[in-house]
Enzyme design. Sequence first.
Site, PDB file in Angstrom:
ATOM      1  N   SER A 116       0.832  -1.206   0.000  1.00 47.61           N
ATOM      2  CA  SER A 116       0.000   0.000   0.000  1.00 47.61           C
ATOM      3  C   SER A 116       0.854   1.239   0.000  1.00 47.61           C
ATOM      4  O   SER A 116       1.938   1.269   0.603  1.00 47.61           O
ATOM      5  CB  SER A 116      -0.896   0.011   1.241  1.00 47.61           C
ATOM      6  OG  SER A 116      -1.590   1.230   1.301  1.00 47.61           O
ATOM      7  N   TYR A 140      -2.782   0.892   9.885  1.00 48.36           N
ATOM      8  CA  TYR A 140      -2.922   0.128   8.640  1.00 48.36           C
ATOM      9  C   TYR A 140      -1.602   0.164   7.854  1.00 48.36           C
ATOM     10  O   TYR A 140      -1.073  -0.876   7.433  1.00 48.36           O
ATOM     11  CB  TYR A 140      -4.067   0.708   7.798  1.00 48.36           C
ATOM     12  CG  TYR A 140      -4.078   0.175   6.394  1.00 48.36           C
ATOM     13  CD1 TYR A 140      -4.509  -1.118   6.118  1.00 48.36           C
ATOM     14  CD2 TYR A 140      -3.616   0.954   5.329  1.00 48.36           C
ATOM     15  CE1 TYR A 140      -4.492  -1.618   4.828  1.00 48.36           C
ATOM     16  CE2 TYR A 140      -3.603   0.463   4.036  1.00 48.36           C
ATOM     17  CZ  TYR A 140      -4.037  -0.825   3.790  1.00 48.36           C
ATOM     18  OH  TYR A 140      -4.008  -1.322   2.512  1.00 48.36           O
ATOM     19  N   LYS A 144       1.301  -2.882   6.808  1.00 43.97           N
ATOM     20  CA  LYS A 144       1.768  -3.172   5.440  1.00 43.97           C
ATOM     21  C   LYS A 144       3.294  -3.037   5.340  1.00 43.97           C
ATOM     22  O   LYS A 144       3.934  -3.728   4.548  1.00 43.97           O
ATOM     23  CB  LYS A 144       1.078  -2.245   4.438  1.00 43.97           C
ATOM     24  CG  LYS A 144      -0.402  -2.560   4.267  1.00 43.97           C
ATOM     25  CD  LYS A 144      -0.604  -3.907   3.556  1.00 43.97           C
ATOM     26  CE  LYS A 144      -2.053  -4.271   3.386  1.00 43.97           C
ATOM     27  NZ  LYS A 144      -2.262  -5.492   2.613  1.00 43.97           N
TER      28      LYS A 144
HETATM   29  N1  UFG Z   1     -13.444  10.615   1.398  1.00 47.06           N
HETATM   30  C1  UFG Z   1     -14.518  11.455   1.602  1.00 47.06           C
HETATM   31  N2  UFG Z   1     -15.747  10.902   1.812  1.00 47.06           N
HETATM   32  C2  UFG Z   1     -15.970   9.560   1.811  1.00 47.06           C
HETATM   33  C3  UFG Z   1     -14.847   8.706   1.579  1.00 47.06           C
HETATM   34  C4  UFG Z   1     -13.604   9.272   1.391  1.00 47.06           C
HETATM   35  O1  UFG Z   1     -14.374  12.684   1.601  1.00 47.06           O
HETATM   36  O2  UFG Z   1     -17.104   9.121   1.994  1.00 47.06           O
HETATM   37  C5  UFG Z   1     -12.116  11.218   1.178  1.00 47.06           C
HETATM   38  C6  UFG Z   1     -11.101  10.746   2.193  1.00 47.06           C
HETATM   39  O3  UFG Z   1     -11.153  11.527   3.366  1.00 47.06           O
HETATM   40  C7  UFG Z   1      -9.810  10.897   1.391  1.00 47.06           C
HETATM   41  C8  UFG Z   1     -10.240  10.603  -0.052  1.00 47.06           C
HETATM   42  O4  UFG Z   1     -11.651  10.790  -0.079  1.00 47.06           O
HETATM   43  O5  UFG Z   1      -9.372  12.225   1.456  1.00 47.06           O
HETATM   44  C9  UFG Z   1      -9.937   9.188  -0.483  1.00 47.06           C
HETATM   45  O6  UFG Z   1     -10.437   8.300   0.522  1.00 47.06           O
HETATM   46  P1  UFG Z   1     -10.600   6.742   0.323  1.00 47.06           P
HETATM   47  O7  UFG Z   1     -11.163   6.207   1.597  1.00 47.06           O
HETATM   48  O8  UFG Z   1     -11.335   6.452  -0.936  1.00 47.06           O
HETATM   49  O9  UFG Z   1      -9.129   6.232   0.109  1.00 47.06           O
HETATM   50  P2  UFG Z   1      -7.834   6.421   1.047  1.00 47.06           P
HETATM   51  O10 UFG Z   1      -6.920   7.344   0.291  1.00 47.06           O
HETATM   52  O11 UFG Z   1      -8.147   6.781   2.430  1.00 47.06           O
HETATM   53  O12 UFG Z   1      -7.316   4.932   1.148  1.00 47.06           O
HETATM   54  C10 UFG Z   1      -6.802   4.245   0.064  1.00 47.06           C
HETATM   55  C11 UFG Z   1      -6.970   2.759   0.327  1.00 47.06           C
HETATM   56  C12 UFG Z   1      -6.188   2.340   1.511  1.00 47.06           C
HETATM   57  C13 UFG Z   1      -4.771   2.798   1.353  1.00 47.06           C
HETATM   58  C14 UFG Z   1      -4.690   4.249   1.044  1.00 47.06           C
HETATM   59  C15 UFG Z   1      -3.313   4.712   0.804  1.00 47.06           C
HETATM   60  O13 UFG Z   1      -8.324   2.450   0.524  1.00 47.06           O
HETATM   61  O14 UFG Z   1      -6.271   0.955   1.633  1.00 47.06           O
HETATM   62  O15 UFG Z   1      -5.451   4.549  -0.082  1.00 47.06           O
HETATM   63  O16 UFG Z   1      -3.190   5.931   1.429  1.00 47.06           O
HETATM   64  F1  UFG Z   1      -4.084   2.612   2.483  1.00 47.06           F
END
Ligand code: UFG
Length: 332
Positions: A116, A140, A144
Amino acid sequence: MNILVTGGAGYIGSHTCKYIAQRGHRVVTYDNLETGHREMVRFGSFEYGDIRDYARLRQVIATHKPDAVIHFASRISVGESVTDPGLYYDTNVAGSLTIMRVLRDEGVRPLVVSGSAAVYGASTEGVTSEEAPLAPINPYGRTKLILEWMLADFAKAYGLPWMALRYFNAAGADSEGEIGEWHEPETHLIPNILRALFTKKPFFLFGTDYPTPDGTCIRDYIHVQDLAAAHVLAVQHLLHGAANQSINLGTGQGTSIREIVTAVQAVTGKQVPYEVKARREGDPARLVAYAARAKECLGWEPKASSISNIIETAWLWEQKRLRRDACSLPLS
Ligand code: UFG
């Protein structure tokens, strides 16, 4: 080839199983169905089991004698890892260790794992290469990183061949609409936006005060079918003696949350209802891959990862799944 896929009933795992089967290889899914779905196992055979169960996993490996193992089975929510880290160390660290011990004892063979971008710390500008500091900011990401350290130690001591593919933001769905992203609860941005279109309840936009041009977080969205292709390439390269290594999988292009909202509106023709909320704990402002190593070492380049294709395929799947849920029908 004959490949065992842990977590093959999950999101990236099921797309990889389809990709493997479509290319005429044999594939076996090993999954405990805790977060995966039996309906997603449509390609190859299925073995029920937990990655922490040494005896069961060893029996499955002895029976199927795979040429390689691709390991997806993990816990994946950054937020949940902050509130319940025990779950994450148990599945992602102890579970992965069990797989490595089984391979050590049953005969080493290539192991390609879900890494990740969360192994990197918080960055606010530029792109992140594999040489960037490894300083995860949430449990998390730490699990990883420990996984990668264990791989390196098992390679040195027991000759285990491995690659860790560090994904940036997996997104999109099967272009035929057969399988797709299906997490309960869903925490990821694109499916949550698409669910909001369907339910007409606003999705929560977490944070508009980040140091980015429009104040919302920037991510590098990579289509799940491109990820699937990279895993198979990694297996093939390891079987031909490639070096053990960690490789970024991303496009090198960053997209903000607001840009995703605009793109969803353009693809679907619908207005996205949303409410701005405070920042979500553990979120870095910007994560964008420097992805040259994947091209150099695997000959891999993203083909399906335009934002419009990601959203079109995700929307195709999400409508099918949500309609199915609304009518309590099986997925066809
Ligand atoms: N977000 C929102 N609303 C939501 C969901 C997400 O505003 O309902 C925002 C989050 O705060 C973030 C962005 O959208 O700023 C992306 O969020 P995601 O949850 O889609 O993805 P992440 O970047 O948090 O996580 C992904 C993977 C993880 C991995 C990570 C690496 O899901 O497994 O990328 O940083 F670890």
